[in-house]
Structures are given as C-alpha cells and as structure tokens.
Design a protein around this motif. Structure first.
Motif, PDB file in Angstrom:
ATOM      1  N   GLN A  84      22.016   6.646  39.904  1.00 15.95           N
ATOM      2  CA  GLN A  84      23.364   7.142  39.604  1.00 15.95           C
ATOM      3  C   GLN A  84      23.400   8.640  39.357  1.00 15.95           C
ATOM      4  OE1 GLN A  84      24.308   3.736  36.665  1.00 15.95           O
ATOM      5  NE2 GLN A  84      26.233   4.803  36.923  1.00 15.95           N
ATOM      6  N   MET A 131      29.090   9.816  42.995  1.00 23.73           N
ATOM      7  CA  MET A 131      27.875   9.093  43.394  1.00 23.73           C
ATOM      8  C   MET A 131      27.399   9.580  44.768  1.00 23.73           C
ATOM      9  SD  MET A 131      27.078   7.020  40.962  1.00 23.73           S
ATOM     10  CE  MET A 131      27.901   7.679  39.497  1.00 23.73           C
ATOM     11  N   GLY A 182      25.610   2.628  40.323  1.00 27.13           N
ATOM     12  CA  GLY A 182      26.130   3.538  41.347  1.00 27.13           C
ATOM     13  C   GLY A 182      27.120   2.865  42.277  1.00 27.13           C
ATOM     14  N   SER A 223      25.081   4.819  47.544  1.00 31.49           N
ATOM     15  CA  SER A 223      26.008   4.021  46.738  1.00 31.49           C
ATOM     16  C   SER A 223      27.377   3.940  47.413  1.00 31.49           C
ATOM     17  CB  SER A 223      26.176   4.640  45.343  1.00 31.49           C
ATOM     18  OG  SER A 223      24.964   4.612  44.623  1.00 31.49           O
TER      19      SER A 223
END
Length: 397
Positions: free
Chosen positions: A293, A337, A11, A341
């Motif tokens: 992710q 994302m 991510g 992240s």
C-alpha cells in the motif's frame, strides 16, 4: 440502486472503495469492513465521503460475517480480503442471503496450492439460494477472462492458443518489495509452473521456462511461465483451446532476492519455534517487507497485461492481442495506490456494477468469462483501464 459491502482495506480494497464511491448512480450505500477498523476509516477519510460506513470484522469467522451482513444488509459483498477467507465469506453469504464477488480463488492456509474446485463445489447451493457468486473478477484472473470471452464472441470461431501476458515495468525504488500481499505473492511464484496442452496439464519447475516478450510502450522483458488460476476455468469454458499458458515478468534483482529468501527458509509456510513462540517464517517476512500500500508515491513506469490469442475465423488462421497499459503514477494520483492494486480493484468494482445493472446476475457460481463481456469491456474504457487491440500481429509465442 445498490448496497455494497467491501471486505478488505488493503491496496486493492482502497481502489475498490474509491471506484465504488465514484459511481454513486450504481452504488447507493457503501460499507468497508476489515479486521482493523482504523484502516477502513483511513480509506473513507482519503475518499472524503462521510456517508461511507466502516466496520470491524474477522473474515475467518462465519458468525461475525453473518451478523455484519444481517445488520448492513448489502446486496453484494466484494471480497478483497485474503484468498484463505473466500470459503468463510461464501458460507456467510449463503447464510445471510447475500450475493458474492471476489478477485482470487481460494487457497488453504497450510498449503501453497490453489484451484477452483473448492469454490465450484458451492454452485448448487448458490443456485438453490437464488444468489449469484462471481469468481476471479480482478485483472488476472478477471479482465483476462473477459478479454478471452470478447475475442471468442467477436473475432474467432475457435480459439486454439491462449497466452496471458503480465508485465510490470514499474520501478518502486525499493531493494525488494512485492506489489500485493507478500505472503500470497511469494507463495504463488515459488510453486511449480503449469500449463495446458492437448487436453492435459504439464508441470514445470518454478521459473523453469522463460523467454523475452515485447510489451507495448515498454519493449522486451524476460517473461516466466507460471500457473495462474484463470487457465483452469478458461480451458473448461473454451474446449477448442489446444494450449493455454500464463507469463509474468520479473527483474533479475527480484529473482535474486527471491532465491535467497527460499534458500534461507524464509519462504516456509509451516510453523517454526523461536524463543518459545511459534511463527511462520513467510508471515514474519511479510511483517518486515515494505507494505504494498505504501509503494505508490514513488512508483514510476507502467504495467501491461493482455491476452495473445491464435485461432480460426471463417476458416482462416488469425491472431489477436488485446491489452491494457496502466501508469503507476496515474493510479496513485487517482486513488493513492500503485498500478497493480488499481488494475485489480477497478475490475472488481465493474463486476459488482454488472451485477447491479442486472447484466451479470444469474444464480450459481460463475467465472467472469461465462457472462456477456461487452458491457464490462465498455466500462473498462470509462473507468480507467482502456484497452487496445492488435490484429494479425506477431504474438512471439
């Protein structure tokens, strides 16, 4: 202007790649490398820039890393792999003559423990090689250190009390999921808490100390005292600090799941034998939990991370709160994302930008607060993480 190699295609690596690609005046040549090349290729496809190169590399293998560095010849490596791999990547950078940046400090794989001593030990070798290593350039650590440096430069003669506050008020609509690598996340928050006061470190039980703190645009959230690595460097670099603490919010459902995971032994990091195969319970758990992710699409709400500081200016006590709120949906729309992240990946790119502009370029091993914060703070506003200030408000701490 600069050749950059990103190691890691999770991510954070995905966000770094997007942001690097958005700044072609600084980053002229880009490569993404990971243990799984197809993940790197997927990131390049999402960005839509066919000039970004990809490669397969085992970040635990110094020789493989050196071969890749010698082939691509990057000026700087952005390490967003696992914290276990920091030292092998630093070693490879020294052998290949490449500068280095990471977002989290080293921790050994077989012990849930992190501190900067392992990486600080490389200082002289990087100095002698004429290479720069920038440590902890995510949000926390990272922006939290830059915020502190900015406060010290512009608003305080002495900083006395520092509280870093990290709230994720988002909802990913999963029963239980971690916002970054589950293995690292669970190792981090199941450790003893630790904070600095009057020249010594005080250890607490995991999650022992907590209180409601009010976050901008979010409201009150139960916040828990943890140890976080930037405290270690900040109290060293700002010796007037009398107390430094780190707080993070957790919902009750998350904590209940975490307690069960610990109670049934799934948070263990030692090997157990199952059907004749040795497995690490926490690594198995990581395999069955949602991938961080994949959380972005349905993630609502926002994060709020900042520094609450009390100290002296012109002989008078003052308080200062500097923070950023980041929307999970806005982060997903831009990079695919979620916000956790995004808040880590954007500062990593800015740190590399600071290096290429010659602003954060100094042989040795450095934490972010040891550089000039002003150009970094300026880029935070331009690159998607705008910050806000509250002077002489109630810090609640």
């Amino acid at each position: 202007m600069g050749r950059v190699l990103i190691i890691g295609a999770g991510g954070v690596g995905t966000v770094v790649a997007h942001k690097v690609a958005q700044n072609p005046d600084v980053f002229t040549d880009i490569m993404i490398a990971s243990r799984t090349k197809s993940k790197c290729d997927a990131v390049v496809k999402a960005i839509g820039n066919p000039n970004i190169k990809t490669a397969q590399v085992d970040a635990d293998n110094v020789d493989e890393l050196v071969a890749l560095f010698n082939d691509f010849k990057p000026e700087i490596v952005i390490n967003v792999a696992l914290p276990y791999q920091d030292l092998t990547i630093m070693e490879a950078c020294l052998k290949a003559g490449v500068n280095y940046l990471d977002t989290a400090n080293y921790e050994p794989k077989d012990e849930a423990h992190f501190e900067y001593s392992w990486q600080w030990a490389y200082k002289q070798r990087f100095e002698e090689a004429g290479l720069t290593a920038i440590l902890g350039c995510g949000f926390d650590p990272g922006v939290s250190g830059v915020y502190t440096a900015y406060a010290a430069k512009h608003h305080f003669d002495e900083i006395h009390y520092l509280d870093i506050v990290d709230c994720n008020a988002g909802n990913h609509h999963k029963a239980f999921a971690t916002n970054f690598n589950p293995e690292i996340n669970i190792r981090e928050i199941t450790q003893n808490g630790r904070y600095y006061e009057n020249g010594q470190w005080i250890t607490t039980q995991p999650m022992e100390i907590h209180k409601d703190l009010t976050y901008p645009n979010i409201g009150p959230r139960d916040s828990y005292l943890l140890f976080h690595e930037e405290l270690e460097s900040l109290v060293k670099n700002y010796p007037t600090i009398k107390r430094a603490r780190f707080w993070m919010t957790f919902g009750q459902e998350y904590l209940t799941h975490l307690r069960v995971i610990q109670n049934i032994g799934m948070a263990r990091i030692d090997e157990v034998e199952y059907n004749g195969v040795k497995i690490v319970p926490l690594q198995f758990l990581k395999a069955v939990l949602p991938n961080p992710q994949d959380l972005g699409e349905n993630y609502e709400g926002e994060t709020s991370i900042g520094c609450r500081i009390r100290g002296i200016k012109d002989g008078k006590e003052r308080t200062y709160y500097v923070y950023n709120n980041c929307s999970h949906q806005a982060a997903y729309k831009e990079t695919g994302m979620q916000g956790v992240s995004y808040t880590t990946g954007v500062p990593a790119m800015i740190g590399a930008m600071m290096y290429f502009k010659g602003l954060w370029k100094r042989p040795g091993v450095w934490n972010v607060e040891e550089f000039d914060p002003d150009p970094f703070m300026e880029q935070l506003n331009k690159q998607g993480l705008p910050w806000h200030e509250v002077f002489d408000g109630d810090l609640e701490l």
